[in-house]
Design an enzyme around this catalytic site. Structure first.
Site, PDB file in Angstrom:
ATOM      1  N   VAL A 227       0.844  -1.199   0.000  1.00  0.00           N
ATOM      2  CA  VAL A 227       0.000   0.000   0.000  1.00  0.00           C
ATOM      3  C   VAL A 227       0.876   1.244   0.000  1.00  0.00           C
ATOM      4  O   VAL A 227       0.633   2.195  -0.769  1.00  0.00           O
ATOM      5  CB  VAL A 227      -0.951  -0.007   1.217  1.00  0.00           C
ATOM      6  CG1 VAL A 227      -1.633   1.354   1.363  1.00  0.00           C
ATOM      7  CG2 VAL A 227      -2.002  -1.095   1.063  1.00  0.00           C
ATOM      8  N   VAL A 230       2.499   1.776  -3.487  1.00  0.00           N
ATOM      9  CA  VAL A 230       1.582   2.275  -4.508  1.00  0.00           C
ATOM     10  C   VAL A 230       1.097   3.679  -4.185  1.00  0.00           C
ATOM     11  O   VAL A 230       0.964   4.530  -5.073  1.00  0.00           O
ATOM     12  CB  VAL A 230       0.391   1.309  -4.663  1.00  0.00           C
ATOM     13  CG1 VAL A 230      -0.683   1.895  -5.570  1.00  0.00           C
ATOM     14  CG2 VAL A 230       0.866  -0.032  -5.216  1.00  0.00           C
ATOM     15  N   GLU A 231       0.836   3.936  -2.917  1.00  0.00           N
ATOM     16  CA  GLU A 231       0.284   5.232  -2.516  1.00  0.00           C
ATOM     17  C   GLU A 231       1.292   6.367  -2.647  1.00  0.00           C
ATOM     18  O   GLU A 231       0.975   7.444  -3.165  1.00  0.00           O
ATOM     19  CB  GLU A 231      -0.213   5.159  -1.058  1.00  0.00           C
ATOM     20  CG  GLU A 231      -1.458   4.319  -0.866  1.00  0.00           C
ATOM     21  CD  GLU A 231      -2.721   5.046  -1.308  1.00  0.00           C
ATOM     22  OE1 GLU A 231      -2.633   6.195  -1.772  1.00  0.00           O
ATOM     23  OE2 GLU A 231      -3.812   4.446  -1.189  1.00  0.00           O
ATOM     24  N   SER A 232       2.493   6.143  -2.143  1.00  0.00           N
ATOM     25  CA  SER A 232       3.435   7.274  -2.051  1.00  0.00           C
ATOM     26  C   SER A 232       4.826   6.982  -2.574  1.00  0.00           C
ATOM     27  O   SER A 232       5.685   7.871  -2.574  1.00  0.00           O
ATOM     28  CB  SER A 232       3.558   7.709  -0.584  1.00  0.00           C
ATOM     29  OG  SER A 232       4.247   6.715   0.170  1.00  0.00           O
TER      30      SER A 232
END
Length: 332
Positions: A227, A230-232
């Protein structure tokens, strides 16, 4: 044993492992073909296959007596379902499952896919992952999750031929001695399932935070790391155009609701882990938990699944692919 007696035995084995009955045969050649078919059907299943099948049920709610994933599973229901998915039939209850297959001496010799039984008499059972971790359905109010092996199993049973997992064979054949601690540790690492290079904490930014939060909330560290990736891109100072902040890209209102500072990596990971754990309990699958993380739980409930938003539709497989990549490299 006559050919006909042997054929009957093969038929019995096929029935026990969930395969169809073989055609009637009246010769040694026919028997040999029947036996080969039976062995081929079962020997193709590896410990890695068992682990992969079990992971599909992460987040499924515990229900006493449960055997259906859509409504819930208990510990033995999970084990029976996972093996059934691979064409292997096991008894319904834990104490009977703990008598199947072959005995394993102790945890040091256990391999992924083995069954770990607890209690005397047996009242709980789980599937071993390696590295002192297991997938289990602990108790009412909980879900199928990854957790530490919290006590010495009273029985360890091997159902499938784990020698077919290539990296296990190479890890064990390279041991300097049967009692070598280093050889045992090497074999028990998750990367032994794939033969991939183990991802050390130095190679995964904030690895310790993901591991700590995963242990605290019953999540796979690879899920949290995926996560964040992918997010940051593992950037703790990232701010999106929509205003999401930090390593886990929490919206300010979400961060306030969780009582965390989105720009503090430790707090952000803890808050995100709590949210994902809650999503898993609410929706019962990783796909829907991730969709809720991206689009909100209300949207998932409203559409009865992954919302038809292009961003969310792309987000779920992207995170799962990153998770598989991390897990394949041995990060856990």
């Amino acid at each position: 044993m006559t050919v006909y007696e042997a054929q009957a035995r093969v038929a019995e084995i096929r029935t026990r492992i969930g395969l169809g009955a073989p055609a009637a045969a009246g010769s040694g050649e026919a028997f040999a073909a029947t036996l080969k078919s039976t062995l081929d059907s079962t020997s193709a299943v590896t410990g890695g296959d068992v682990v992969d099948a079990a992971k599909r049920y992460l987040g499924t709610p515990y229900v006493f007596g449960g055997t259906r994933p859509e409504s819930g599973l208990d510990c033995s229901g999970l084990v029976q379902r996972v093996y059934a998915d691979l064409g292997v039939t096991l008894p319904r209850v834990a104490k009977d499952q703990a008598r199947q297959g072959t005995a394993v001496a102790d945890l040091a010799h256990a391999r992924p896919g083995d069954l770990l039984a607890f209690g005397s008499p047996v009242d709980h059972i789980a599937i071993y992952l390696g590295n002192n971790r297991m997938i289990a359905t602990p108790h009412a109010g909980d879900v199928v999750k990854v957790q530490d092996v919290y006590e010495t199993p009273t029985a360890i049973r091997r159902i499938v031929n784990t020698s077919l997992d290539p990296a296990w064979s190479s890890a064990l054949s390279g041991a300097t001695g049967a009692g070598s601690r280093s050889a045992t540790a090497m074999a028990l690492r998750p990367a032994a399932l794939t033969g991939a290079t183990v991802a050390t904490p130095a190679e995964v930014p904030y690895a310790e935070l993901f591991q700590q939060a995963g242990a605290k909330y019953g999540l796979e560290p690879a899920l949290l790391a995926a996560v964040a990736k992918v997010e940051s891109g593992y950037d703790p100072a990232a701010v999106s155009g929509a205003g999401a902040q930090g390593l886990m890209q929490l919206m300010p209102a979400t961060a306030r609701g969780l009582g965390v500072d989105a720009l503090d990596p430790a707090q952000a990971v803890d808050g995100a882990a709590r949210m994902l754990s809650s999503n898993l309990e609410r929706f019962g699958s990783i796909d829907l938990a991730l969709a809720a993380y991206n689009a909100g739980g209300g949207a998932v409930s409203r559409y009865g699944g992954i919302p038809p938003f292009a961003q969310t539709q792309a987000y779920v497989p992207k995170v799962k692919a990153a998770m598989e990549q991390l897990a394949g490299r041995g990060f856990a």
